[in-house]
Enzyme design. Structure first.
Site, PDB file in Angstrom:
ATOM      1  N   LEU A 237      25.871  31.509  15.216  1.00 35.97           N
ATOM      2  CA  LEU A 237      26.691  30.345  14.881  1.00 35.97           C
ATOM      3  C   LEU A 237      26.346  29.192  15.812  1.00 35.97           C
ATOM      4  O   LEU A 237      26.368  29.341  17.030  1.00 35.97           O
ATOM      5  CB  LEU A 237      28.185  30.677  15.026  1.00 35.97           C
ATOM      6  CG  LEU A 237      29.138  29.488  14.875  1.00 35.97           C
ATOM      7  CD1 LEU A 237      29.210  29.058  13.414  1.00 35.97           C
ATOM      8  CD2 LEU A 237      30.532  29.837  15.387  1.00 35.97           C
ATOM      9  N   GLN A 243      24.401  20.954  15.576  1.00 31.63           N
ATOM     10  CA  GLN A 243      23.372  21.365  14.616  1.00 31.63           C
ATOM     11  C   GLN A 243      22.280  20.313  14.474  1.00 31.63           C
ATOM     12  O   GLN A 243      22.476  19.140  14.768  1.00 31.63           O
ATOM     13  CB  GLN A 243      24.016  21.646  13.249  1.00 31.63           C
ATOM     14  CG  GLN A 243      24.904  22.875  13.241  1.00 31.63           C
ATOM     15  CD  GLN A 243      25.633  23.072  11.924  1.00 31.63           C
ATOM     16  OE1 GLN A 243      25.455  22.325  10.968  1.00 31.63           O
ATOM     17  NE2 GLN A 243      26.479  24.106  11.864  1.00 31.63           N
ATOM     18  N   GLY A 246      17.894  21.426  17.423  1.00 30.96           N
ATOM     19  CA  GLY A 246      17.024  22.442  18.000  1.00 30.96           C
ATOM     20  C   GLY A 246      17.732  23.473  18.850  1.00 30.96           C
ATOM     21  O   GLY A 246      17.078  24.319  19.476  1.00 30.96           O
ATOM     22  N   GLY A 248      19.657  26.025  17.868  1.00 33.53           N
ATOM     23  CA  GLY A 248      19.500  27.373  17.309  1.00 33.53           C
ATOM     24  C   GLY A 248      18.192  28.010  17.737  1.00 33.53           C
ATOM     25  O   GLY A 248      18.143  29.205  18.079  1.00 33.53           O
ATOM     26  N   ALA A 249      17.131  27.230  17.736  1.00 30.01           N
ATOM     27  CA  ALA A 249      15.830  27.743  18.155  1.00 30.01           C
ATOM     28  C   ALA A 249      15.859  28.178  19.620  1.00 30.01           C
ATOM     29  O   ALA A 249      15.313  29.229  19.987  1.00 30.01           O
ATOM     30  CB  ALA A 249      14.761  26.676  17.937  1.00 30.01           C
ATOM     31  N   GLU A 271      20.071  41.525  11.010  1.00 27.32           N
ATOM     32  CA  GLU A 271      20.939  42.071   9.971  1.00 27.32           C
ATOM     33  C   GLU A 271      21.224  41.029   8.897  1.00 27.32           C
ATOM     34  O   GLU A 271      21.830  40.000   9.174  1.00 27.32           O
ATOM     35  CB  GLU A 271      22.269  42.526  10.590  1.00 27.32           C
ATOM     36  CG  GLU A 271      23.267  43.085   9.573  1.00 27.32           C
ATOM     37  CD  GLU A 271      24.590  43.441  10.228  1.00 27.32           C
ATOM     38  OE1 GLU A 271      25.565  43.704   9.487  1.00 27.32           O
ATOM     39  OE2 GLU A 271      24.657  43.463  11.466  1.00 27.32           O
TER      40      GLU A 271
END
Length: 417
Positions: A237, A243, A246, A248-249, A271
């Site tokens: 998340l 958001q 970058g 998340g990377a 998953e």
């Protein structure tokens, strides 16, 4: 379920009652409050991606006009404030006894008890964020340059179920998944195999460091015979204010950095990844593999090899299926698509892999044919026709190439930045 009573109203009353139906995604507003000034600043408000996990599949709330549902969190401690306001509420006496939907209860049942309903109390609680320090051990610190020219600093911390004070914090933290991860479910925090990688923006307020919650990832460490582990990424998340910059990377790289030198880790899996996460993972894995010997252009053009699998598994902890996917992305990168024969060879290579499912189907049916009577075999026939297979392969390939091109475009942008 929200909207059920409204659905039972007679046609005569429905036209009037439509005035009291509102989209729950529009009614909801979230904030991560750093200072009291944020409460009146519309730019600090963000919306959910979905609300059906709380307000039902229709994502509608009946019984109010001008409804605003305020679910605010203090940016650091995640102290929670929940309230709602409205302009007008339906009168059951005027509309065949129809009652308005519950607004607060569906949320209250899904967030930890002790949330605040007084804005004054919440404002006072925000002041306490100044003394907040992240739980667990810091794994990485990095800076991200924004398009505006501003630079933000982030830190990622590792926690587990034994981290002092973290479980209570996690209860508040995980409530965000209801609005941003489809089919989300809260995890069993009694299991000590869970790891939590929590990201914060580190900023200064009056010369003092503060830490605003930005997102998190969960990893479950599965046992692998004889004495190894196979970490599986379960949830990721990144909150809307953070958001598309970058983050998340960087969070995914934090997980890779933590596990890549652990001899007990066989490989890292994911998953049920969403499309967005699949794109992120492919981008990071492709960028990392570009640095490996087995993924250089001359080698890629010779086809997929076990050496690729071994090198990516040893140095990056990638599993074989993901290595194959990265190979296809990077081979497309080095394939001259204006060269008809080179491009044809690439497409055949990918389609041969996609065709494996049908070959398996053929083998399974041949085995059945040996043991079943003709009439029984005919009843179990599920073999897809040749035309159906070709159509399916073309569709799957087209979708894959489109996805791969998006990953390559992001790789190109990253190289330029």
């Amino acid at each position: 379920m929200a909207g059920e009573c409204y659905g039972c109203v007679s046609g005569i009353a429905k036209s009037s009652l439509q005035y009291f139906v509102i989209d729950s995604n529009e009614a909801l507003e979230f904030k991560l409050v750093r200072s009291p000034a944020d409460l009146d600043d519309d730019e600090t408000t963000f919306k959910p991606d979905m609300s059906h996990q709380v307000y039902g599949d229709s994502e509608q709330i009946f019984g109010y006009s001008g409804l605003r549902i305020k679910l605010y969190y203090s940016a650091c401690r995640l102290t929670t404030y929940l309230s709602h306001t409205y302009v007008e509420k339906v009168d059951p006496e005027k509309f065949e006894g129809v009652e308005p939907d519950e607004v607060i209860k569906p949320i209250a049942e899904r967030i930890p008890p002790g949330y605040l309903t007084s804005l004054n109390d919440f404002t006072a609680a925000v002041q306490k964020d100044a003394s907040f320090r992240p739980f667990g051990e810091m794994q990485r610190r990095f800076a991200i340059d924004l398009e505006s020219g501003e630079q933000k600093t982030f830190e990622v911390y590792l926690c587990d179920v034994s981290t002092t004070g973290f479980l209570e914090y996690h209860e508040r933290m995980q409530t965000f998944i209801l609005w941003y991860i489809d089919a989300a479910s809260y995890i069993d925090v009694d299991d000590d195999k869970w790891k939590f990688f929590v990201a914060y923006e580190k900023y200064q307020d009056n010369g003092n460091p503060q830490y605003a919650f930005a997102g998190y990832m969960t990893v479950y460490e599965y046992y692998a015979y004889p004495s190894n582990i196979r970490p599986r990424i379960s949830q990721m998340l990144v909150l809307p204010p953070f958001q598309r910059i970058g983050l998340g990377a960087e969070m995914l790289n934090s997980i890779y950095s933590y596990y890549k030198n652990d001899a007990k880790v066989l490989d890292i899996t994911v998953e049920d990844p969403s499309d967005n996460f699949a794109r992120l993972r492919d981008f990071i894995d492709s960028r990392n593999c570009l640095k490996l010997e087995c993924f250089q252009p001359p080698v890629l053009l010779q086809g997929f090899t076990e050496a690729m699998v071994e090198e990516a598994k040893k140095k990056l902890k990638l599993n074989k299926r993901q290595v194959r996917r990265v190979y296809e992305i990077l081979r497309l990168h080095v394939t001259d698509r204006s060269d008809k024969e080179a491009y044809r060879q690439y497409r055949l290579d990918v389609k041969n892999r996609l065709n494996v499912q049908y070959k398996k189907e053929d083998r399974d049916m041949e085995k059945l044919k040996k043991f079943l009577k003709p009439e029984e075999y005919a009843a179990t026939m599920t073999i897809t026709s040749r035309d159906q297979r070709l159509e399916s392969l073309e569709r799957q390939y087209a979708e894959l190439e489109e996805h791969y091109v998006h990953v390559l475009e992001r790789l190109a942008s990253a190289e330029l930045s």
